[in-house]
Design a protein around this motif. Structure first.
Motif, short mmCIF file in Angstrom:
data_model
loop_
_atom_site.label_atom_id
_atom_site.label_comp_id
_atom_site.label_asym_id
_atom_site.label_seq_id
_atom_site.Cartn_x
_atom_site.Cartn_y
_atom_site.Cartn_z
N ALA A 120 32.10 -31.93 -16.55
CA ALA A 120 31.47 -31.08 -15.55
C ALA A 120 30.63 -30.01 -16.24
N MET A 149 30.10 -23.42 -13.87
CA MET A 149 30.09 -23.08 -12.45
C MET A 149 29.01 -22.04 -12.17
N ASP A 170 28.62 -24.06 -6.60
CA ASP A 170 29.17 -25.19 -7.36
C ASP A 170 30.41 -24.73 -8.11
N TYR A 230 34.52 -25.51 -8.82
CA TYR A 230 35.46 -26.61 -8.78
C TYR A 230 36.81 -26.21 -9.38
N ASN A 233 32.63 -34.29 -6.51
CA ASN A 233 31.46 -33.57 -6.01
C ASN A 233 30.79 -32.73 -7.10
N TYR A 234 31.52 -32.51 -8.22
CA TYR A 234 31.02 -31.61 -9.25
C TYR A 234 31.06 -32.19 -10.64
N ASN A 235 31.55 -33.40 -10.82
CA ASN A 235 31.56 -33.97 -12.16
C ASN A 235 30.45 -35.02 -12.29
N ARG A 252 29.02 -37.12 -9.32
CA ARG A 252 27.99 -36.52 -8.47
C ARG A 252 26.60 -36.77 -9.06
N LEU A 309 25.21 -27.52 -12.57
CA LEU A 309 25.13 -28.82 -11.91
C LEU A 309 23.73 -29.05 -11.34
#
Length: 387
Positions: A192, A195, A199, A201, A213-215, A218, A367
């Motif tokens: 990941a 942040m 975003d 997690y 949804n965040y690694n 995605r 991200l």
């Protein structure tokens, strides 16, 4: 003390008597006039009798009265009861006006599931920490760098690489025919980014999360969307091959790739999508940025060879394809792609021609920066396949 105890029964009796008297008078007035509205008007004249009850209560509690007959403590005690709190209200009745037609419509449109309440819930957000150094990676002056035209390789092997010849003989990928053409998977799916914004997690390690949804899953989804928009069929393997064992990731992913190749013989391009990590010896974290695109990470293709003695007969074919993609990217966005890295290890690229490992940004990137880079990479490859 004796005097106070003898006065309490008398005060209670007096208070009950007053209440009974008020009730009797109310009934008598209603019977006498036969008009509830008029009786209510007459009863207002008796409203002062409420002060009697309040004075008696204050005297019984032993506190000094305020203007309304109660001390602050008395009012606090009474307010805890919906029944007793009526003593504190105005003698005038409180009537809520009926909602206007517009207000009624709004109430009727509220989601009965309560989901509308989420609109008022603040979305958690954060800001990327200071101290992460942005850097645009380009070819250096080391002898390990091989450059030809707009393409550079950082060569960790002893092999001699002829870039122009490889690009000239690179395989031409085609999107024609039935069945999916692209496989996207992630040997290190839980990787990941830093942040930032919304975003956020739940971490499963250092810049890792199981939340897809965040690694890297995605990022793969974003690439898939670009390919599919171009009419190219995609299989996205979202398996977390690095969980629970990170060290066993490639042993697990090689099995998944083999199964997908057997299931979808139409596949011509296999992308193992990762992110990189750049940390200096003093702990400084770097993020890679494309100087020619705003808020965009860089991508890097990492290609394997048979230098360790592992069977990998088609590594030059895979390298040639990666170099042709590198050249196409450089024509559009000169610094989107970092120099291609050539390593002795094969990274499971021996399973098929058209297999590429792509690093999208580093753990210092956000991200959103990675998504921008991934979409541009996929767009370039899709245009090559269409051409």
């Amino acid at each position: 003390m004796r005097k106070k105890r003898t006065s309490r029964p008398l005060l209670r009796g007096l208070r009950v008597g007053v209440a009974v008297l008020v009730a009797v008078l109310a009934g008598w007035l209603l019977w006498l006039v036969g008009d509830p509205a008029a009786a209510l008007e007459d009863l207002r004249e008796l409203a002062g009798s409420a002060q009697v009850s309040m004075s008696l209560l204050s005297a019984e509690l032993g506190f000094e009265e305020q203007q309304d007959g109660l001390t602050g403590w008395d009012r606090l005690v009474l307010a805890q009861s919906s029944l007793l709190s009526g003593v504190l209200s105005s003698p005038e009745p409180s009537v809520s006006p009926e909602p206007s037609p517009k207000e009624s419509q709004d109430l009727a449109e509220l989601d009965p599931t309560g989901e509308d309440e989420e609109l008022d819930t603040p979305v958690p957000s954060t800001t990327a920490p200071e101290g992460i150094i942005p850097k645009t990676m380009v070819a250096g002056t080391s002898a390990k760098y091989i450059t030809s035209g707009n393409v550079s390789i950082y060569n960790h092997t002893d092999y001699t690489v002829d870039i122009p010849t490889l690009i000239e003989n690179a395989p031409r990928l085609s999107a024609a025919g039935d069945g999916p053409k692209v496989l996207i998977y992630h040997s290190h799916a839980s990787e990941a980014y830093t942040m930032d914004g919304t975003d956020i997690y739940e971490s499963s390690g250092d810049h890792r999360t199981l939340d897809t949804n965040y690694n890297m899953v995605r990022v793969g989804e974003e690439m898939k969307a670009v390919f599919e928009a171009a009419g190219i069929g995609v299989v996205h393997d979202t398996t977390l091959y690095d969980y629970p064992s990170y060290n066993d990731a490639y042993n697990r992913s090689v099995q998944g790739v083999a199964e997908n190749l057997e299931k979808y013989p139409s596949l011509v391009l296999l992308l193992d999508v990762h992110r990189d990590a750049l940390v200096d010896t003093d702990g400084t974290i770097y993020k890679v940025v494309a100087g020619t695109v705003d808020d965009c990470a860089q991508v890097m293709m990492l290609m394997g060879t048979d230098a360790t003695g592992q069977v990998h007969p088609n590594w030059k074919v895979n390298l040639a394809l990666a170099l042709s993609i590198q050249s196409a990217i450089a024509e559009k966005w000169s610094t989107l792609a970092r120099p291609l890295v050539l390593r002795p290890t094969r990274f499971n690229q021996h399973l098929s021609t058209g297999t590429i490992l792509v690093e999208v940004g580093t753990h210092g990137n956000t991200l959103q920066e990675a998504i921008t880079a991934a979409r541009l990479y996929a767009r370039t490859v899709a245009e090559l396949m269409e051409g």
